[in-house]
Design a protein around this motif. Structure first.
Motif, PDB file in Angstrom:
ATOM      1  N   ASP A  99      42.240 -27.034  43.668  1.00  0.00           N
ATOM      2  CA  ASP A  99      42.653 -26.149  42.586  1.00  0.00           C
ATOM      3  C   ASP A  99      42.169 -24.735  42.876  1.00  0.00           C
ATOM      4  OD1 ASP A  99      43.682 -28.385  41.320  1.00  0.00           O
ATOM      5  OD2 ASP A  99      41.917 -28.675  40.047  1.00  0.00           O
ATOM      6  N   LEU A 100      42.990 -23.749  42.537  1.00  0.00           N
ATOM      7  CA  LEU A 100      42.699 -22.363  42.874  1.00  0.00           C
ATOM      8  C   LEU A 100      42.877 -21.481  41.645  1.00  0.00           C
ATOM      9  CD1 LEU A 100      41.974 -21.315  45.732  1.00  0.00           C
ATOM     10  CD2 LEU A 100      44.352 -20.578  45.968  1.00  0.00           C
ATOM     11  N   ASP A 101      41.954 -20.542  41.461  1.00  0.00           N
ATOM     12  CA  ASP A 101      42.052 -19.594  40.354  1.00  0.00           C
ATOM     13  C   ASP A 101      41.754 -18.194  40.888  1.00  0.00           C
ATOM     14  OD1 ASP A 101      42.052 -18.164  38.020  1.00  0.00           O
ATOM     15  OD2 ASP A 101      40.631 -19.451  36.957  1.00  0.00           O
ATOM     16  N   ILE A 102      42.760 -17.601  41.545  1.00  0.00           N
ATOM     17  CA  ILE A 102      42.580 -16.274  42.139  1.00  0.00           C
ATOM     18  C   ILE A 102      42.259 -15.220  41.085  1.00  0.00           C
ATOM     19  CG2 ILE A 102      43.757 -14.424  43.404  1.00  0.00           C
ATOM     20  CD1 ILE A 102      45.176 -16.608  45.014  1.00  0.00           C
ATOM     21  N   PRO A 103      42.910 -15.219  39.903  1.00  0.00           N
ATOM     22  CA  PRO A 103      42.560 -14.212  38.899  1.00  0.00           C
ATOM     23  C   PRO A 103      41.082 -14.220  38.514  1.00  0.00           C
ATOM     24  CG  PRO A 103      44.632 -15.247  38.319  1.00  0.00           C
ATOM     25  CD  PRO A 103      44.071 -16.029  39.483  1.00  0.00           C
ATOM     26  N   PHE A 104      40.430 -15.384  38.587  1.00  0.00           N
ATOM     27  CA  PHE A 104      39.011 -15.441  38.239  1.00  0.00           C
ATOM     28  C   PHE A 104      38.176 -14.667  39.254  1.00  0.00           C
ATOM     29  CE2 PHE A 104      34.796 -17.641  38.058  1.00  0.00           C
ATOM     30  CZ  PHE A 104      34.462 -17.206  36.782  1.00  0.00           C
ATOM     31  N   THR A 105      38.483 -14.822  40.543  1.00  0.00           N
ATOM     32  CA  THR A 105      37.769 -14.037  41.553  1.00  0.00           C
ATOM     33  C   THR A 105      38.035 -12.556  41.377  1.00  0.00           C
ATOM     34  OG1 THR A 105      37.375 -15.610  43.341  1.00  0.00           O
ATOM     35  CG2 THR A 105      37.905 -13.397  44.004  1.00  0.00           C
ATOM     36  N   ILE A 161      31.092 -14.326  44.530  1.00  0.00           N
ATOM     37  CA  ILE A 161      32.282 -13.701  43.948  1.00  0.00           C
ATOM     38  C   ILE A 161      33.537 -14.184  44.684  1.00  0.00           C
ATOM     39  CG2 ILE A 161      33.534 -11.522  43.670  1.00  0.00           C
ATOM     40  CD1 ILE A 161      30.765 -10.176  43.271  1.00  0.00           C
ATOM     41  N   TRP A 162      33.480 -14.172  46.000  1.00  0.00           N
ATOM     42  CA  TRP A 162      34.616 -14.534  46.837  1.00  0.00           C
ATOM     43  C   TRP A 162      35.012 -15.992  46.653  1.00  0.00           C
ATOM     44  CZ3 TRP A 162      38.622 -12.577  48.563  1.00  0.00           C
ATOM     45  CH2 TRP A 162      39.261 -12.943  49.742  1.00  0.00           C
ATOM     46  N   ASN A 163      34.033 -16.856  46.424  1.00  0.00           N
ATOM     47  CA  ASN A 163      34.303 -18.282  46.268  1.00  0.00           C
ATOM     48  C   ASN A 163      34.608 -18.692  44.830  1.00  0.00           C
ATOM     49  OD1 ASN A 163      33.990 -18.917  48.997  1.00  0.00           O
ATOM     50  ND2 ASN A 163      31.780 -19.236  48.808  1.00  0.00           N
ATOM     51  N   ALA A 164      34.575 -17.725  43.909  1.00  0.00           N
ATOM     52  CA  ALA A 164      34.779 -18.061  42.497  1.00  0.00           C
ATOM     53  C   ALA A 164      36.155 -18.656  42.236  1.00  0.00           C
ATOM     54  CB  ALA A 164      34.572 -16.818  41.630  1.00  0.00           C
ATOM     55  N   MET A 165      37.118 -18.357  43.095  1.00  0.00           N
ATOM     56  CA  MET A 165      38.478 -18.867  42.901  1.00  0.00           C
ATOM     57  C   MET A 165      38.612 -20.353  43.223  1.00  0.00           C
ATOM     58  SD  MET A 165      40.534 -17.418  46.251  1.00  0.00           S
ATOM     59  CE  MET A 165      39.952 -15.740  46.092  1.00  0.00           C
ATOM     60  N   LEU A 166      37.646 -20.915  43.937  1.00  0.00           N
ATOM     61  CA  LEU A 166      37.745 -22.300  44.397  1.00  0.00           C
ATOM     62  C   LEU A 166      37.365 -23.270  43.298  1.00  0.00           C
ATOM     63  CD1 LEU A 166      36.070 -21.758  47.890  1.00  0.00           C
ATOM     64  CD2 LEU A 166      38.522 -21.785  47.366  1.00  0.00           C
ATOM     65  N   GLY A 167      38.276 -24.178  42.982  1.00  0.00           N
ATOM     66  CA  GLY A 167      38.045 -25.123  41.893  1.00  0.00           C
ATOM     67  C   GLY A 167      37.727 -26.525  42.384  1.00  0.00           C
ATOM     68  N   LYS A 168      38.297 -27.498  41.714  1.00  0.00           N
ATOM     69  CA  LYS A 168      38.052 -28.906  42.027  1.00  0.00           C
ATOM     70  C   LYS A 168      39.095 -29.446  43.009  1.00  0.00           C
ATOM     71  CE  LYS A 168      34.534 -29.924  39.284  1.00  0.00           C
ATOM     72  NZ  LYS A 168      33.275 -30.511  39.815  1.00  0.00           N
ATOM     73  N   ILE A 169      38.740 -30.545  43.656  1.00  0.00           N
ATOM     74  CA  ILE A 169      39.691 -31.286  44.484  1.00  0.00           C
ATOM     75  C   ILE A 169      39.970 -32.614  43.784  1.00  0.00           C
ATOM     76  CG2 ILE A 169      40.119 -32.390  46.713  1.00  0.00           C
ATOM     77  CD1 ILE A 169      38.235 -30.346  47.978  1.00  0.00           C
ATOM     78  N   PRO A 170      41.137 -32.747  43.168  1.00  0.00           N
ATOM     79  CA  PRO A 170      41.445 -33.987  42.446  1.00  0.00           C
ATOM     80  C   PRO A 170      41.465 -35.200  43.376  1.00  0.00           C
ATOM     81  CG  PRO A 170      42.953 -32.218  41.809  1.00  0.00           C
ATOM     82  CD  PRO A 170      42.202 -31.744  43.011  1.00  0.00           C
ATOM     83  N   MET A 171      40.833 -36.265  42.954  1.00  0.00           N
ATOM     84  CA  MET A 171      40.745 -37.460  43.786  1.00  0.00           C
ATOM     85  C   MET A 171      42.112 -38.069  44.056  1.00  0.00           C
ATOM     86  SD  MET A 171      38.394 -38.982  45.443  1.00  0.00           S
ATOM     87  CE  MET A 171      38.644 -40.271  46.660  1.00  0.00           C
ATOM     88  N   GLN A 172      43.061 -37.902  43.142  1.00  0.00           N
ATOM     89  CA  GLN A 172      44.381 -38.479  43.372  1.00  0.00           C
ATOM     90  C   GLN A 172      45.078 -37.839  44.579  1.00  0.00           C
ATOM     91  OE1 GLN A 172      47.169 -37.883  40.192  1.00  0.00           O
ATOM     92  NE2 GLN A 172      46.792 -35.695  40.002  1.00  0.00           N
ATOM     93  N   LYS A 173      44.741 -36.589  44.872  1.00  0.00           N
ATOM     94  CA  LYS A 173      45.333 -35.939  46.045  1.00  0.00           C
ATOM     95  C   LYS A 173      44.703 -36.466  47.333  1.00  0.00           C
ATOM     96  CE  LYS A 173      46.824 -31.842  43.556  1.00  0.00           C
ATOM     97  NZ  LYS A 173      46.770 -30.363  43.430  1.00  0.00           N
ATOM     98  N   ILE A 174      43.417 -36.755  47.278  1.00  0.00           N
ATOM     99  CA  ILE A 174      42.758 -37.369  48.435  1.00  0.00           C
ATOM    100  C   ILE A 174      43.354 -38.749  48.697  1.00  0.00           C
ATOM    101  CG2 ILE A 174      40.563 -38.202  49.339  1.00  0.00           C
ATOM    102  CD1 ILE A 174      40.846 -35.117  49.109  1.00  0.00           C
ATOM    103  N   GLU A 175      43.549 -39.510  47.645  1.00  0.00           N
ATOM    104  CA  GLU A 175      44.136 -40.849  47.781  1.00  0.00           C
ATOM    105  C   GLU A 175      45.569 -40.766  48.313  1.00  0.00           C
ATOM    106  OE1 GLU A 175      43.573 -42.240  43.830  1.00  0.00           O
ATOM    107  OE2 GLU A 175      41.468 -42.818  44.160  1.00  0.00           O
ATOM    108  N   LEU A 176      46.304 -39.731  47.905  1.00  0.00           N
ATOM    109  CA  LEU A 176      47.658 -39.525  48.416  1.00  0.00           C
ATOM    110  C   LEU A 176      47.621 -39.294  49.928  1.00  0.00           C
ATOM    111  CD1 LEU A 176      50.724 -38.925  48.135  1.00  0.00           C
ATOM    112  CD2 LEU A 176      50.083 -36.545  47.674  1.00  0.00           C
ATOM    113  N   LEU A 177      46.737 -38.417  50.382  1.00  0.00           N
ATOM    114  CA  LEU A 177      46.632 -38.142  51.814  1.00  0.00           C
ATOM    115  C   LEU A 177      46.279 -39.414  52.590  1.00  0.00           C
ATOM    116  CD1 LEU A 177      44.672 -34.761  51.680  1.00  0.00           C
ATOM    117  CD2 LEU A 177      47.092 -35.061  52.228  1.00  0.00           C
TER     118      LEU A 177
END
Length: 210
Positions: A20-26, A84-100
């Motif tokens: 998940d990404l939140d560029i506006p937050f950074t 500050i630079w890493n503030a945009m980085l959010g969570k990695i949903p487990m369902q996406k890992i399971e998909l991969l």
């Protein structure tokens, strides 16, 4: 879950697709306590030549931080800049890992990301925190990172390098990205594409594909 029988491999963007990404937050963090030219610079920073040079590996972490201090006329510490630079980085949903993991049982899967040293180090820390997996190399057949390749999306050369490594026809692969220009770049070399333009778009693709 459905897999198109005409697809032989998958290529995934990282930010906004897997994590998940939140560029506006950074941008808001960067612009905090700034005004005038500094605030305007923060609002447009993702298109700044400094950012693009960093993503292409033309400057290293230390030079990037120095350029940030110079651009914003702030004596920030390395840690303050990284936070500050890493503030945009959010969570990695487990369902996406399971998909991969599911896809990789039958198809090669690849990552293609416009990224940089500070971000990627933190993303792998998040991967471990959220999933218990220590590196993306455990999930992908190959990880293609712009700052290691010397080029970035949407320039066609980066997709051509990826396809040269994969060794399969472009039209047998599908590329997932959250940024429309990056999809256009991929389509120029013949890749099929899927726009990840809402939180469920990736999972929906594998539910709806015929």
């Amino acid at each position: 879950m459905k897999i198109d029988k005409n697809i032989d491999f998958f290529v995934f963007d990282l930010g906004g697709v897997i994590i998940d990404l939140d560029i506006p937050f950074t941008i808001s963090q960067l612009g905090e306590n700034l005004n005038g030219d500094g605030k305007a610079l923060s609002e447009n920073f993702m298109m700044n030549p400094i950012h693009h040079a960093y993503e292409k590996g033309e400057i290293n972490d230390a030079t990037f931080r120095a350029e940030i201090r110079n651009a914003f006329k702030k004596d920030w510490s390395d840690l303050e800049i990284d936070n500050i630079w890493n503030a945009m980085l959010g969570k990695i949903p487990m369902q996406k890992i399971e998909l991969l993991q599911y896809l990789r049982k039958s198809h090669p899967v690849y990552m293609l990301s416009n990224t940089n040293g500070i971000h990627f180090k933190r993303v792998e820390e998040i991967l471990l925190e959220d999933t218990g997996i220590s590196t993306f190399n455990e999930l992908f057949d190959h990880v293609f990172l712009s700052h290691e390749m010397g080029c970035r999306k949407p320039d066609t050369i980066i997709y051509e390098k990826v396809l040269d490594h994969i060794g399969m026809p472009a039209d047998r692969g599908v590329f997932f990205d959250d940024t429309a220009p990056n999809l256009l770049g991929a389509e120029k070399v013949g890749l099929r594409t899927c726009h990840i333009n809402h939180p469920n778009a990736l999972m929906d693709y594998f539910s709806d594909v015929q």
